[in-house]
Design a protein around this motif. Structure first.
Motif, PDB file in Angstrom:
ATOM      1  N   VAL A 201       0.829  -1.209   0.000  1.00 17.72           N
ATOM      2  CA  VAL A 201       0.000   0.000   0.000  1.00 17.72           C
ATOM      3  C   VAL A 201       0.862   1.256   0.000  1.00 17.72           C
ATOM      4  O   VAL A 201       0.614   2.202  -0.761  1.00 17.72           O
ATOM      5  N   ASP A 202       1.902   1.306   0.839  1.00 21.16           N
ATOM      6  CA  ASP A 202       2.749   2.498   0.873  1.00 21.16           C
ATOM      7  C   ASP A 202       3.519   2.676  -0.430  1.00 21.16           C
ATOM      8  O   ASP A 202       3.679   3.798  -0.927  1.00 21.16           O
ATOM      9  N   ALA A 203       3.990   1.568  -1.022  1.00 18.22           N
ATOM     10  CA  ALA A 203       4.674   1.671  -2.315  1.00 18.22           C
ATOM     11  C   ALA A 203       3.717   2.108  -3.406  1.00 18.22           C
ATOM     12  O   ALA A 203       4.089   2.877  -4.308  1.00 18.22           O
ATOM     13  N   ALA A 204       2.464   1.659  -3.356  1.00 19.57           N
ATOM     14  CA  ALA A 204       1.475   2.056  -4.349  1.00 19.57           C
ATOM     15  C   ALA A 204       1.176   3.550  -4.247  1.00 19.57           C
ATOM     16  O   ALA A 204       1.096   4.255  -5.265  1.00 19.57           O
ATOM     17  N   GLY A 206       3.167   5.852  -3.051  1.00 17.12           N
ATOM     18  CA  GLY A 206       4.343   6.574  -3.533  1.00 17.12           C
ATOM     19  C   GLY A 206       4.454   6.581  -5.046  1.00 17.12           C
ATOM     20  O   GLY A 206       4.814   7.596  -5.650  1.00 17.12           O
ATOM     21  N   ARG A 207       4.130   5.448  -5.667  1.00 17.74           N
ATOM     22  CA  ARG A 207       4.183   5.367  -7.134  1.00 17.74           C
ATOM     23  C   ARG A 207       3.151   6.282  -7.772  1.00 17.74           C
ATOM     24  O   ARG A 207       3.441   6.997  -8.740  1.00 17.74           O
ATOM     25  N   VAL A 208       1.927   6.275  -7.229  1.00 22.39           N
ATOM     26  CA  VAL A 208       0.877   7.144  -7.769  1.00 22.39           C
ATOM     27  C   VAL A 208       1.257   8.610  -7.589  1.00 22.39           C
ATOM     28  O   VAL A 208       1.015   9.443  -8.464  1.00 22.39           O
ATOM     29  N   GLU A 222      -0.383  15.035  -1.277  1.00 22.95           N
ATOM     30  CA  GLU A 222      -1.101  14.320  -0.227  1.00 22.95           C
ATOM     31  C   GLU A 222      -0.766  12.833  -0.244  1.00 22.95           C
ATOM     32  O   GLU A 222      -0.575  12.215   0.810  1.00 22.95           O
ATOM     33  N   PHE A 223      -0.687  12.245  -1.419  1.00 27.19           N
ATOM     34  CA  PHE A 223      -0.340  10.826  -1.505  1.00 27.19           C
ATOM     35  C   PHE A 223       1.101  10.577  -1.065  1.00 27.19           C
ATOM     36  O   PHE A 223       1.406   9.536  -0.471  1.00 27.19           O
ATOM     37  N   SER A 224       1.989  11.519  -1.358  1.00 25.89           N
ATOM     38  CA  SER A 224       3.378  11.365  -0.900  1.00 25.89           C
ATOM     39  C   SER A 224       3.457  11.401   0.622  1.00 25.89           C
ATOM     40  O   SER A 224       4.182  10.599   1.242  1.00 25.89           O
ATOM     41  N   LEU A 225       2.724  12.337   1.241  1.00 24.63           N
ATOM     42  CA  LEU A 225       2.702  12.382   2.703  1.00 24.63           C
ATOM     43  C   LEU A 225       2.126  11.098   3.290  1.00 24.63           C
ATOM     44  O   LEU A 225       2.631  10.574   4.293  1.00 24.63           O
ATOM     45  N   THR A 226       1.082  10.577   2.653  1.00 26.39           N
ATOM     46  CA  THR A 226       0.490   9.329   3.145  1.00 26.39           C
ATOM     47  C   THR A 226       1.473   8.167   3.015  1.00 26.39           C
ATOM     48  O   THR A 226       1.580   7.326   3.912  1.00 26.39           O
TER      49      THR A 226
END
Length: 331
Positions: A201-204, A206-208, A222-226
């Motif tokens: 999930v964290d790699a996904a 980061g990729r998105v 926001e996705f990078s922070l998550t």
């Protein structure tokens, strides 16, 4: 000898009007040149904010107490505002937390700005309200106004000055939420692809974030922070809750709820995200169709005020000139 007056149009001196318009046009050109030559990369500031958040999480896990204190940096101005509000007993923890949530939703990562927002609510009415009081009651500029009009002007100044920080934050929150809403269906499609490819999930996330960082920088941030919080926080649900609190959007809360349920019950992530993506795309299409349906009603007023009068002038102007010439030649 008095100067010869220039030509007028509807009582307005054409020469003066042309001079003012030329000055406005020159100023607009200068602003455009400055904006074009001072373009900054928006990703630089976002990358710095992400690195700061990563360092904060590292400090919270492995650093000592002294190291954490060094990482927390506060400006002197913020400390003075905090001391002033604390001495006046106007700084409450609930107000600070609410202001911090709004700042996060507006994309402002520094929590010290919460004190500045509360300080602005106190100072702005005093400054601008005092100026309005002096201008309305201390001068004779508005002597012809009635007492009710002067009171309304002063009261409106106080109210707008008090609400100015909240209005500014609300405007930024709305714009940021709209920008995130536009890119959310594409982000969910990419999350589905990453989940089916076997990424965590964290790699996904980061990729998105890397793929959509240029097209939708707010959503990528926001996705990078998550992704960073998923990699450092012990409770993954806390990272998803932080994402929901940072974005004032029901769609993001729905995504967060889906992610939490998949983490808790082990349901397939790709199928759930695919359903959400389809729903968001249908919602986006419905909003576009709604705007298109409102367009005829919205265009009625500009059509009557700005399009029909020039059309009548173009069509009836030559006929009116011909009739006038005919009547003058007959006389």
């Amino acid at each position: 000898m008095a100067p010869t007056p220039g030509p007028t149009l509807m009582g307005v001196d054409v020469t003066w009007a042309a001079t003012i318009l030329s000055g406005v046009a020159a100023f607009a050109v200068m602003v455009a040149i400055y904006a074009a030559t001072s373009v900054r990369d928006p990703m630089t500031k976002r990358v710095k904010a992400l690195n700061d958040r990563r360092e904060q999480l590292k400090a919270g896990i492995s650093a000592s107490t002294k190291r954490r204190a060094k990482l927390v940096q506060r400006s002197d101005a913020t400390d003075r505002m905090r001391d002033f509000l604390s001495s006046a007993k106007m700084l409450q923890d609930s107000q600070v937390k609410a202001a911090q949530v709004k700042l996060a939703q507006a994309g402002i990562r520094s929590k010290d700005w919460a004190v500045a927002v509360i300080f602005g609510r106190l100072v702005l009415p005093i400054v601008f309200g005092g100026i309005a009081l002096f201008y309305v009651y201390g001068t004779d500029e508005l002597a012809d106004w009635s007492p009710l009009q002067r009171y309304a002007a002063v009261a409106a100044t106080f109210l707008l000055s008090y609400k100015a920080p909240d209005i500014f934050l609300k405007n930024k929150i709305t714009k940021r939420a709209d920008a995130i809403r536009k890119g959310l269906p594409d982000a969910l499609d990419l999350l589905v692809i990453c989940a089916e490819a076997g990424l965590t999930v964290d790699a996904a996330f980061g990729r998105v974030a890397r793929e959509l960082g240029r097209a939708y920088p707010e959503l990528g941030e926001e996705f990078s922070l998550t992704a960073i919080e998923l990699g450092f926080l012990t409770d993954r649900r806390h990272a998803f809750d932080n994402l929901a609190s940072r974005v004032a959007l029901e769609a993001v809360r729905g995504v967060v709820t889906t992610m939490i349920q998949t983490e808790k019950y082990g349901t397939p992530l790709a199928s759930a995200l695919r359903v959400l993506s389809a729903e968001f795309r249908n919602e986006r299409m419905m909003r576009a169709e709604e705007k298109a349906a409102r367009l005829p009603a919205i265009m009625t007023v500009p059509l009557i005020l700005f399009i029909l009068p020039p059309l009548f002038v173009v069509i009836l102007g030559p006929a009116a000139c011909s009739i006038k010439d005919t009547m003058m030649s007959g006389n």
